[in-house]
Design an enzyme around this catalytic site. Structure first.
Site, PDB file in Angstrom:
ATOM      1  N   GLU A 123       0.834  -1.219   0.000  1.00 32.90           N
ATOM      2  CA  GLU A 123       0.000   0.000   0.000  1.00 32.90           C
ATOM      3  C   GLU A 123       0.866   1.266   0.000  1.00 32.90           C
ATOM      4  OE1 GLU A 123      -2.894  -0.505  -0.796  1.00 32.90           O
ATOM      5  OE2 GLU A 123      -3.213  -2.569  -0.128  1.00 32.90           O
TER       6      GLU A 123
ATOM      7  N   HIS B 256       0.021  -1.735  -9.916  1.00 33.09           N
ATOM      8  CA  HIS B 256       0.177  -3.191  -9.846  1.00 33.09           C
ATOM      9  C   HIS B 256       1.038  -3.716 -10.984  1.00 33.09           C
ATOM     10  CE1 HIS B 256      -3.741  -3.204  -7.412  1.00 33.09           C
ATOM     11  NE2 HIS B 256      -2.725  -3.456  -6.592  1.00 33.09           N
TER      12      HIS B 256
HETATM   13  N1  ARG Z   1      -5.057  -4.099  -1.576  1.00 34.46           N
HETATM   14  C1  ARG Z   1      -4.637  -5.467  -1.693  1.00 34.46           C
HETATM   15  C2  ARG Z   1      -5.749  -6.351  -1.133  1.00 34.46           C
HETATM   16  O1  ARG Z   1      -6.468  -5.943  -0.244  1.00 34.46           O
HETATM   17  C3  ARG Z   1      -3.364  -5.719  -0.936  1.00 34.46           C
HETATM   18  C4  ARG Z   1      -2.648  -6.971  -1.300  1.00 34.46           C
HETATM   19  C5  ARG Z   1      -1.360  -7.128  -0.520  1.00 34.46           C
HETATM   20  N2  ARG Z   1      -0.810  -8.453  -0.664  1.00 34.46           N
HETATM   21  C6  ARG Z   1      -0.165  -9.103   0.307  1.00 34.46           C
HETATM   22  N3  ARG Z   1       0.410 -10.259   0.087  1.00 34.46           N
HETATM   23  N4  ARG Z   1      -0.071  -8.614   1.501  1.00 34.46           N
HETATM   24  O2  ARG Z   1      -5.922  -7.453  -1.574  1.00 34.46           O
HETATM   25 ZN    ZN Z   2      -2.840  -2.795  -4.642  1.00 36.06          ZN
END
Ligand code: ARG
Ligand code: ZN
Ligand code: CA
Length: 320
Positions: A221, A230
């Site tokens: 984020e 992305h």
């Molecule tokens: N905004 C994305 C979601 O909510 C964040 C993904 C982050 N990925 C991770 N492996 N922490 O899915």
């Molecule tokens: Zn994202």
């Protein structure tokens, strides 16, 4: 979380809503992009090494209903440590980057510290705690309610942002809609600027929950907050899933978001995918690098639209 190709990402939903609801947002995003392009081409040259360490003052707003959501100072400290490791490529798992991508590892000079001075000049530990009557917070109701993010306002059971030109605001709350977190890109409204994180995907102790228990959601984020997109180009719903771009030159073109932890090499769009990149959707244990091009893009954001963070007094402890 499921790993469907059509899973929505909060960061992008928020971007789309701001496009529709906030007058001038689209134009500001284009200006931000143009300004960053110019700075990027400078930074991309020999001047790169001259980029000095920038420490971003962070305020974490814990907005909790159930006691379990009121995460500890130690859990917050674990997230700050992880951000500092990940952004400087000193994370212990950096050695897991496949040889094929090792020369592309980006080490930024961007660091994070909890604020020491509050907006009113008083001393602070960089953490605010607000009890709320709301049992969870929507990003999923953006569209139904217009652009309202209650977690970001005192008046709606959340907590007002600290001036976003001086602090990176991180709200930690119980997010509904299956979202781990979401962010606002540079160029958006000041009152809502920052990142929002679910309390179960923050840091690597306490309430941190597998497979997103290594603090990588915040890394992802904050990447968006510093203008990264992305890695798969957000074209998963288009006719040609190799047509999109993340506007970074050294990240391979990738078909879809990844899920779980794929095995390298996995190819799409004609080349091996960098699914171990923080800007993919891989599980936390499977993402461990930014690319050099992404680092240049983030540093450009800090010399451009986010430059005021670098002259903030938020880390200067008040005397007396
Ligand atoms: N905004 C994305 C979601 O909510 C964040 C993904 C982050 N990925 C991770 N492996 N922490 O899915
Ligand atoms: Zn994202
Ligand atoms: Ca794609």
């Amino acid at each position: 979380m499921n790993n469907s190709h059509h899973r929505t990402c909060g960061c992008i939903i928020q971007d789309q809503i701001l496009m529709e609801m906030v007058e001038g947002y689209r134009e500001r995003r284009i200006e931000v992009e143009q300004a960053c392009r110019i700075i990027e081409s400078d930074l991309g040259g020999t001047a790169r090494g001259a980029f000095v360490t920038v420490t971003i003052p962070v305020v974490v707003h814990v907005v909790y209903n159930a006691a379990v959501e009121n995460i500890s100072d130690e859990q917050i400290a674990s997230q700050i440590r992880i951000l500092n490791e990940d952004f400087s490529a000193t994370n212990p798992d950096i050695s897991d980057v496949p040889n094929f991508f090792k020369s592309l590892i980006g080490k930024s000079s961007i660091q994070f510290k909890l604020a020491k001075r509050a907006p009113d000049g008083s001393s602070t530990n960089g953490i605010t705690r607000t009890q709320t009557t709301r049992s969870s917070f929507p990003p999923d109701e953006f569209l139904a309610t217009g652009f309202i993010e209650p977690v970001k306002f005192d008046s709606s059971g959340g907590k007002d942002a600290w001036p976003s030109d001086k602090y990176l605001n991180m709200w930690v709350c119980n997010l509904r809609g299956g979202l781990l977190g979401y962010a606002q890109f540079p160029g958006g409204p000041a009152e809502t600027d920052g990142v929002v994180m679910d309390y179960q995907y923050f840091g690597d102790i306490g309430t941190a929950t597998p497979p997103f228990d290594k603090g990588r959601t915040a890394t992802h984020e904050v990447g968006h907050y510093l203008n990264l997109r992305h890695i798969w180009g957000d074209d998963q719903n288009s006719a040609d899933p190799c047509s999109g771009s993340d506007l970074v030159n050294d990240t391979p073109n990738q078909e879809y978001p990844s899920g779980g932890i794929p095995t390298h090499p996995r190819r799409s769009c004609g080349s091996p995918d960098m699914f171990m990149n923080y800007m993919d959707y891989t599980d936390d244990a499977g993402m461990f690098m930014f690319s050099k091009g992404q680092v240049v893009r983030m540093q450009a954001a800090l010399e451009g639209p986010r430059a005021s963070l670098t002259t903030s007094d938020g880390l200067t402890a008040p005397c007396g």
